[in-house]
Write a protein that holds these residues in place. Structure first.
Motif, PDB file in Angstrom:
ATOM      1  N   ALA A   1       0.845  -1.201   0.000  1.00 19.54           N
ATOM      2  CA  ALA A   1       0.000   0.000   0.000  1.00 19.54           C
ATOM      3  C   ALA A   1       0.878   1.247   0.000  1.00 19.54           C
ATOM      4  O   ALA A   1       1.892   1.296   0.687  1.00 19.54           O
ATOM      5  N   ASP A   2       0.479   2.240  -0.777  1.00 19.48           N
ATOM      6  CA  ASP A   2       1.222   3.505  -0.773  1.00 19.48           C
ATOM      7  C   ASP A   2       0.366   4.681  -0.327  1.00 19.48           C
ATOM      8  O   ASP A   2       0.831   5.806  -0.257  1.00 19.48           O
ATOM      9  N   ARG A   3      -0.917   4.413  -0.004  1.00 15.16           N
ATOM     10  CA  ARG A   3      -1.811   5.460   0.475  1.00 15.16           C
ATOM     11  C   ARG A   3      -2.691   4.888   1.582  1.00 15.16           C
ATOM     12  O   ARG A   3      -2.928   3.687   1.644  1.00 15.16           O
ATOM     13  N   CYS A   4      -3.180   5.773   2.425  1.00 16.94           N
ATOM     14  CA  CYS A   4      -4.002   5.353   3.564  1.00 16.94           C
ATOM     15  C   CYS A   4      -5.240   6.231   3.635  1.00 16.94           C
ATOM     16  O   CYS A   4      -5.182   7.429   3.345  1.00 16.94           O
ATOM     17  N   TYR A   5      -6.363   5.628   3.995  1.00 14.77           N
ATOM     18  CA  TYR A   5      -7.591   6.391   4.226  1.00 14.77           C
ATOM     19  C   TYR A   5      -8.171   6.004   5.574  1.00 14.77           C
ATOM     20  O   TYR A   5      -7.938   4.912   6.089  1.00 14.77           O
ATOM     21  N   LEU A   6      -8.939   6.900   6.125  1.00 10.07           N
ATOM     22  CA  LEU A   6      -9.738   6.608   7.317  1.00 10.07           C
ATOM     23  C   LEU A   6     -10.899   7.581   7.365  1.00 10.07           C
ATOM     24  O   LEU A   6     -10.900   8.620   6.703  1.00 10.07           O
ATOM     25  N   GLN A   7     -11.936   7.212   8.135  1.00 13.80           N
ATOM     26  CA  GLN A   7     -13.154   8.014   8.218  1.00 13.80           C
ATOM     27  C   GLN A   7     -13.348   8.492   9.654  1.00 13.80           C
ATOM     28  O   GLN A   7     -13.171   7.712  10.595  1.00 13.80           O
ATOM     29  N   VAL A   8     -13.712   9.763   9.790  1.00 14.06           N
ATOM     30  CA  VAL A   8     -13.879  10.375  11.103  1.00 14.06           C
ATOM     31  C   VAL A   8     -15.197  11.130  11.131  1.00 14.06           C
ATOM     32  O   VAL A   8     -15.534  11.838  10.172  1.00 14.06           O
ATOM     33  N   ASP A   9     -15.941  10.998  12.217  1.00 14.78           N
ATOM     34  CA  ASP A   9     -17.164  11.784  12.375  1.00 14.78           C
ATOM     35  C   ASP A   9     -16.844  13.264  12.254  1.00 14.78           C
ATOM     36  O   ASP A   9     -15.885  13.764  12.861  1.00 14.78           O
ATOM     37  N   ALA A  10     -17.645  13.971  11.490  1.00 16.87           N
ATOM     38  CA  ALA A  10     -17.394  15.398  11.278  1.00 16.87           C
ATOM     39  C   ALA A  10     -17.508  16.202  12.566  1.00 16.87           C
ATOM     40  O   ALA A  10     -16.939  17.296  12.658  1.00 16.87           O
ATOM     41  N   ASP A  11     -18.247  15.683  13.555  1.00 16.86           N
ATOM     42  CA  ASP A  11     -18.406  16.406  14.821  1.00 16.86           C
ATOM     43  C   ASP A  11     -17.407  15.953  15.880  1.00 16.86           C
ATOM     44  O   ASP A  11     -17.657  16.088  17.079  1.00 16.86           O
ATOM     45  N   ASN A  12     -16.268  15.423  15.441  1.00  9.65           N
ATOM     46  CA  ASN A  12     -15.219  14.996  16.361  1.00  9.65           C
ATOM     47  C   ASN A  12     -13.942  15.798  16.071  1.00  9.65           C
ATOM     48  O   ASN A  12     -12.997  15.288  15.465  1.00  9.65           O
ATOM     49  N   PRO A  13     -13.896  17.068  16.493  1.00 11.46           N
ATOM     50  CA  PRO A  13     -12.741  17.910  16.158  1.00 11.46           C
ATOM     51  C   PRO A  13     -11.434  17.405  16.739  1.00 11.46           C
ATOM     52  O   PRO A  13     -10.372  17.602  16.139  1.00 11.46           O
ATOM     53  N   ALA A  14     -11.470  16.750  17.898  1.00  9.53           N
ATOM     54  CA  ALA A  14     -10.227  16.255  18.492  1.00  9.53           C
ATOM     55  C   ALA A  14      -9.596  15.187  17.615  1.00  9.53           C
ATOM     56  O   ALA A  14      -8.374  15.188  17.386  1.00  9.53           O
TER      57      ALA A  14
END
Length: 311
Positions: free
Chosen positions: A273-286
């Motif tokens: 793999a040469d790239r990474c993705y992840l998903q974060v809740d938009a209302d989780n600024p930390a």
């Protein structure tokens, strides 16, 4: 101007062409894969392009192309494989007993040929037969028109989410002073004890979803005999997808999250793999700030629309 902060993002570079070549300036668009003192390398649909850094006169980030957004969503579905998957005129229907939106929603990858009411009715039957609500995951702005149409039909907006990406490159060293990260092919009992998706303990069918992959690792860090943090990584088509990240409340801001990410990025790189993705809740600024410090940038956003009368 061009800076290392743009590495991993889609950019447009304006540069001077060789003397005598007309027009004197040209533009190139692609993902900024690497940046050295002398060159900038972009990747695009036709392969890598190298630009002399001294010739660059302007640079700016641009939004990913609609095709890139949908392709990343397709790959993310491969990293989170539902028990049942069906295709409906270019839409991908996933179902897995209701655990997580990603595994129990419609992903509209292609523009359908049939009228929208017909498709919604057929998709609704698919989910009703499984006792599940009908919901559609809408990557933006790639599916902005469909989103607006569903909003006009009184579909409820739910769970705004940010898709973050970064090139893997050379993974950062884990923070010093921490116990090593353990990478396992299947989640241990301790790993499962450390994961509390939306506050609850995982049912058995959720464990089957987590392990339904041919290239997956479950990362954990222990501290004083207990699990300090966990994460899951899966590799598909050159992408490492990181999911199920959770750090024990008393261990936050102690380097556990950075250690987990460093271990998974290193494993993903070894797997090609040469790239990474992840998903974060938009209302989780930390969480968003934490991943931005690790070099992640926003690729696009998405949310779900829930059919009227569903819950």
């Amino acid at each position: 101007m061009l800076s290392a902060r743009l590495v991993g993002r889609r950019v447009v570079l304006r540069y001077r062409r060789s003397d005598g070549v007309l027009p004197p300036l040209s533009d190139v668009v692609g993902e900024l894969a690497s940046l050295t003192e002398t060159t900038a390398i972009l990747t695009g649909p036709d392969g890598p392009v190298t630009v002399d850094r001294a010739a660059i006169v302007a640079a700016r980030a641009v939004a990913p192309h609609r095709r890139e957004i949908l392709e990343l969503q397709r790959i993310a579905r491969r990293g989170w494989r539902a028990a049942e998957v069906a295709e409906l005129d270019g839409w991908l229907l996933s179902a897995d007993q209701g655990w997580t939106g990603r595994a129990n929603s419609v992903l509209p990858l292609a523009t359908p040929h049939r009228p929208l009411p017909v498709l919604l009715a057929e998709a609704g039957r698919f989910y009703a037969e499984r006792g599940l609500p009908l919901q559609v995951l809408l990557p933006l702005p790639a599916r902005g028109l469909l989103d607006a149409d569903l909003a006009g039909r009184c579909w409820t907006l739910q769970r705004p989410t940010v898709m973050l990406t970064r090139p893997i490159g050379e993974p950062a060293d884990p923070p010093p002073g921490r116990e090593p990260v353990t990478l396992e092919e299947a989640p241990s009992a301790a790993w499962l004890d450390g994961y509390h998706y939306r506050g609850g303990r995982l049912p058995e069918y959720a464990v089957r979803l987590l392990t339904r992959h041919d290239q997956v690792r479950f990362a954990s860090v222990r501290s004083a005999g207990s699990v300090a943090g966990i994460a899951r990584g899966a590799v598909d088509e050159g992408w490492l997808g990181v999911t199920a990240v959770e750090v024990a409340p008393e261990q936050r801001r102690s380097g556990v999250g950075r250690a987990l990410m460093a271990a998974l990025l290193g494993w993903g790189r070894r797997c090609g793999a040469d790239r990474c993705y992840l998903q974060v809740d938009a209302d989780n600024p930390a969480a968003l700030a934490f991943y931005q410090r690790l070099g992640f940038t926003e690729h696009h956003r998405y949310h779900y629309r829930l059919a009227p009368g569903e819950s």
